[in-house]
Design a protein around this motif. Structure first.
Motif, mmCIF file in Angstrom:
data_model
loop_
_atom_site.group_PDB
_atom_site.id
_atom_site.type_symbol
_atom_site.label_atom_id
_atom_site.label_comp_id
_atom_site.label_asym_id
_atom_site.label_seq_id
_atom_site.Cartn_x
_atom_site.Cartn_y
_atom_site.Cartn_z
ATOM 1 N N ALA A 1 0.838 -1.206 0.000
ATOM 2 C CA ALA A 1 0.000 0.000 0.000
ATOM 3 C C ALA A 1 0.872 1.256 0.000
ATOM 4 O O ALA A 1 0.587 2.219 -0.726
ATOM 5 N N ILE A 2 1.943 1.265 0.807
ATOM 6 C CA ILE A 2 2.855 2.411 0.814
ATOM 7 C C ILE A 2 3.502 2.575 -0.555
ATOM 8 O O ILE A 2 3.594 3.694 -1.083
ATOM 9 N N GLU A 3 3.931 1.470 -1.153
ATOM 10 C CA GLU A 3 4.546 1.526 -2.483
ATOM 11 C C GLU A 3 3.577 2.122 -3.506
ATOM 12 O O GLU A 3 3.964 2.936 -4.347
ATOM 13 N N ARG A 4 2.328 1.729 -3.428
ATOM 14 C CA ARG A 4 1.323 2.258 -4.364
ATOM 15 C C ARG A 4 1.129 3.759 -4.168
ATOM 16 O O ARG A 4 1.102 4.527 -5.138
ATOM 17 N N ILE A 5 1.006 4.190 -2.907
ATOM 18 C CA ILE A 5 0.809 5.620 -2.629
ATOM 19 C C ILE A 5 2.019 6.423 -3.109
ATOM 20 O O ILE A 5 1.878 7.499 -3.723
ATOM 21 N N VAL A 6 3.214 5.899 -2.847
ATOM 22 C CA VAL A 6 4.437 6.581 -3.283
ATOM 23 C C VAL A 6 4.472 6.695 -4.805
ATOM 24 O O VAL A 6 4.764 7.759 -5.372
ATOM 25 N N ASN A 7 4.153 5.603 -5.489
ATOM 26 C CA ASN A 7 4.214 5.591 -6.956
ATOM 27 C C ASN A 7 3.104 6.404 -7.611
ATOM 28 O O ASN A 7 3.215 6.766 -8.790
ATOM 29 N N GLU A 8 2.046 6.693 -6.861
ATOM 30 C CA GLU A 8 0.929 7.460 -7.424
ATOM 31 C C GLU A 8 1.056 8.960 -7.156
ATOM 32 O O GLU A 8 0.094 9.698 -7.319
ATOM 33 N N GLY A 9 2.243 9.389 -6.721
ATOM 34 C CA GLY A 9 2.452 10.826 -6.631
ATOM 35 C C GLY A 9 2.953 11.356 -5.317
ATOM 36 O O GLY A 9 3.263 12.543 -5.196
ATOM 37 N N GLU B 1 24.379 -2.517 4.914
ATOM 38 C CA GLU B 1 25.576 -2.210 4.122
ATOM 39 C C GLU B 1 25.216 -1.946 2.664
ATOM 40 O O GLU B 1 25.753 -1.034 2.029
ATOM 41 N N LYS B 2 24.292 -2.726 2.143
ATOM 42 C CA LYS B 2 23.917 -2.603 0.735
ATOM 43 C C LYS B 2 23.136 -1.329 0.459
ATOM 44 O O LYS B 2 23.388 -0.623 -0.520
ATOM 45 N N HIS B 3 22.173 -1.006 1.322
ATOM 46 C CA HIS B 3 21.230 0.071 1.006
ATOM 47 C C HIS B 3 21.530 1.393 1.717
ATOM 48 O O HIS B 3 21.048 2.446 1.278
ATOM 49 N N ARG B 4 22.260 1.357 2.824
ATOM 50 C CA ARG B 4 22.635 2.567 3.569
ATOM 51 C C ARG B 4 21.431 3.508 3.767
ATOM 52 O O ARG B 4 21.439 4.672 3.346
ATOM 53 N N PRO B 5 20.381 3.026 4.435
ATOM 54 C CA PRO B 5 19.182 3.862 4.603
ATOM 55 C C PRO B 5 19.417 5.029 5.535
ATOM 56 O O PRO B 5 20.229 4.956 6.470
ATOM 57 N N THR B 6 18.720 6.118 5.278
ATOM 58 C CA THR B 6 18.694 7.243 6.215
ATOM 59 C C THR B 6 17.414 7.212 7.058
ATOM 60 O O THR B 6 17.367 7.802 8.133
ATOM 61 N N HIS B 7 16.375 6.546 6.536
ATOM 62 C CA HIS B 7 15.087 6.443 7.218
ATOM 63 C C HIS B 7 14.552 5.029 7.029
ATOM 64 O O HIS B 7 14.826 4.397 6.001
ATOM 65 N N ILE B 8 13.782 4.557 7.997
ATOM 66 C CA ILE B 8 13.225 3.205 7.913
ATOM 67 C C ILE B 8 11.762 3.205 8.333
ATOM 68 O O ILE B 8 11.399 3.809 9.349
ATOM 69 N N ILE B 9 10.939 2.538 7.552
ATOM 70 C CA ILE B 9 9.602 2.125 7.992
ATOM 71 C C ILE B 9 9.697 0.624 8.232
ATOM 72 O O ILE B 9 9.934 -0.148 7.298
ATOM 73 N N LYS C 1 15.782 8.295 11.292
ATOM 74 C CA LYS C 1 14.459 8.070 11.867
ATOM 75 C C LYS C 1 13.984 6.668 11.519
ATOM 76 O O LYS C 1 14.144 6.206 10.388
ATOM 77 N N VAL C 2 13.393 5.995 12.504
ATOM 78 C CA VAL C 2 12.750 4.696 12.303
ATOM 79 C C VAL C 2 11.312 4.793 12.789
ATOM 80 O O VAL C 2 11.061 5.279 13.900
ATOM 81 N N VAL C 3 10.385 4.351 11.952
ATOM 82 C CA VAL C 3 8.973 4.249 12.346
ATOM 83 C C VAL C 3 8.593 2.776 12.299
ATOM 84 O O VAL C 3 8.554 2.169 11.232
ATOM 85 N N SER C 4 8.356 2.186 13.450
ATOM 86 C CA SER C 4 7.977 0.777 13.533
ATOM 87 C C SER C 4 6.469 0.633 13.641
ATOM 88 O O SER C 4 5.762 1.571 14.017
ATOM 89 N N CYS C 5 6.016 -0.570 13.326
ATOM 90 C CA CYS C 5 4.579 -0.844 13.336
ATOM 91 C C CYS C 5 4.231 -1.764 14.501
ATOM 92 O O CYS C 5 4.719 -2.896 14.577
ATOM 93 N N LEU C 6 3.400 -1.281 15.406
ATOM 94 C CA LEU C 6 2.900 -2.078 16.525
ATOM 95 C C LEU C 6 1.494 -2.586 16.174
ATOM 96 O O LEU C 6 1.141 -2.687 15.008
ATOM 97 N N SER C 7 0.695 -2.891 17.158
ATOM 98 C CA SER C 7 -0.652 -3.419 16.932
ATOM 99 C C SER C 7 -1.472 -3.185 18.184
ATOM 100 O O SER C 7 -0.936 -3.171 19.301
ATOM 101 N N THR C 8 -2.786 -3.034 18.029
ATOM 102 C CA THR C 8 -3.630 -2.829 19.209
ATOM 103 C C THR C 8 -3.706 -4.080 20.083
ATOM 104 O O THR C 8 -4.117 -3.984 21.245
ATOM 105 N N PHE D 1 1.250 6.533 7.460
ATOM 106 C CA PHE D 1 2.635 6.124 7.706
ATOM 107 C C PHE D 1 3.606 7.135 7.109
ATOM 108 O O PHE D 1 4.600 7.519 7.733
ATOM 109 N N ILE D 2 3.330 7.559 5.883
ATOM 110 C CA ILE D 2 4.210 8.512 5.212
ATOM 111 C C ILE D 2 4.215 9.840 5.957
ATOM 112 O O ILE D 2 5.267 10.474 6.132
ATOM 113 N N TRP D 3 3.061 10.254 6.452
ATOM 114 C CA TRP D 3 2.992 11.486 7.257
ATOM 115 C C TRP D 3 3.816 11.337 8.532
ATOM 116 O O TRP D 3 4.582 12.253 8.897
ATOM 117 N N VAL D 4 3.695 10.203 9.218
ATOM 118 C CA VAL D 4 4.472 9.985 10.447
ATOM 119 C C VAL D 4 5.966 10.046 10.148
ATOM 120 O O VAL D 4 6.735 10.679 10.881
#
Length: 322
Positions: free
Chosen positions: A23-31, A60-68, A109-116, A228-231
């Motif tokens: 879903a995030i990939e779709r939102i990102v690719n749609e603008g 090592e491969k991707h060297r991320p600056t941010h993580i979801i 920055k890291v944004v992790s996903c929890l659950s209720t 998620f993208i807003w967070v």
């Protein structure tokens, strides 16, 4: 770990081939993608995140600056009941590897996903972000729940000891395209969609395994993706935030099943099977913190989201996880 102004963001999404990642990939690719952002969506084929060496190789491969961070061992009620220890161990390994590598590699920055489901079983309602650690979770999925709670503990630890901007979101029950539609191992809603599809195809009755009364706050994956993208971009707190429709939008399993029947144009018999376990009866969550931040955000109407999910499953039956 202050963010450098004007620097390019390399955003790594673990669990990128799952329900929320797609879903995030779709939102990102749609603008939604910004010129200064590079998005990288990982699947389990890219590395075993329970393994420290393989996790470091990903960094090592991707060297991320941010993580979801979405990757997790997940499953429905009956799988959790059977494998609570596995859910605890695998998820603790994944989360510790991701967060410690994020610290070691200077991720901003890291944004992790929890659950209720992490909230106490015995509690007052609605639950809110301050109540996570107020008592034990429901016994049916204590392994998964405690492992997810520990992300909140680690986020606070990395912030207090190292100044890291690690936070988390707590979505309610998510559904949508690319869900796991396995009837035995998946969550309630996609499992019901699959059962209704088979009942219609076979001309048999549609049996709903859960009592009519349990209530759910159901959140479509594309709405969650936007949040998620807003967070990731805007939310500045270490404390987690609940991402959910309002209490007034809570629906019963019976109402959800009836919506599926309508959307699938199912004309056969519907049976509510009360012999199966119901799991946690209620976990109504408050979205008041989210509304303070985003008072104008509008969630997709439930029946529209159900229709889109049913249509996607029918159109993609051969490739859907089931």
């Amino acid at each position: 770990m202050a963010e450098k102004e004007g620097s390019t963001r390399r955003i790594l999404v673990t669990g990128g081939s799952g329900l929320v990642g797609k879903a995030i990939e779709r939102i990102v690719n749609e603008g939604e993608k910004r010129p200064d952002e590079t998005w990288i969506f990982l699947s389990s084929r890219d590395g075993d995140l329970t393994n420290t060496a393989e996790t470091k190789a990903v960094f090592e491969k991707h060297r991320p600056t941010h993580i979801i961070h979405l990757a997790a061992m997940v499953g429905g009620l009956f799988r959790n009941l059977k494998y609570n220890l596995d859910f605890w161990r695998n998820n603790v390994h994944i989360n510790d590897n991701i967060l410690h590598c994020a610290y070691e590699y200077g991720v901003q920055k890291v944004v992790s996903c929890l659950s209720t489901c992490i909230f106490p079983d015995k509690t007052s309602y609605p639950i809110d972000e301050t109540m996570i650690h107020n008592g034990p979770p429901h016994h049916s999925n204590f392994g998964y729940s405690y492992a997810k709670r520990m992300i909140d503990v680690q986020n606070r630890g990395y912030h207090e000891q190292h100044g890291c901007m690690f936070t988390a979101v707590i979505p309610t029950n998510v559904f949508g395209p690319f869900d796991n539609y396995n009837i035995e191992d998946g969550h309630v809603l996609p499992g019901l969609i699959h059962k209704a599809y088979l009942a219609k195809s076979n001309g048999s009755a549609f049996s709903v395994f859960f009592l009519a009364e349990p209530m759910e706050q159901l959140l479509v994956s594309l709405d969650l993706a936007q949040l998620f993208i807003w967070v990731l971009r805007e939310y500045k707190e270490i404390d987690p935030i609940i991402l959910s429709v309002g209490e007034e939008d809570e629906v019963s399993i019976k109402e959800a099943a009836e919506s599926i029947v309508e959307c699938m144009d199912f004309k056969g018999e519907v049976i509510f099977d009360t012999s199966k376990s119901d799991g946690q009866f209620k976990k109504t969550a408050s979205n008041s913190k989210l509304k303070k931040y985003l008072p104008e955000f509008r969630f997709t109407p439930f029946k529209q989201a159900i229709k889109e999910s049913c249509d996607w499953f029918v159109a993609n039956y051969d490739i859907a996880r089931k």
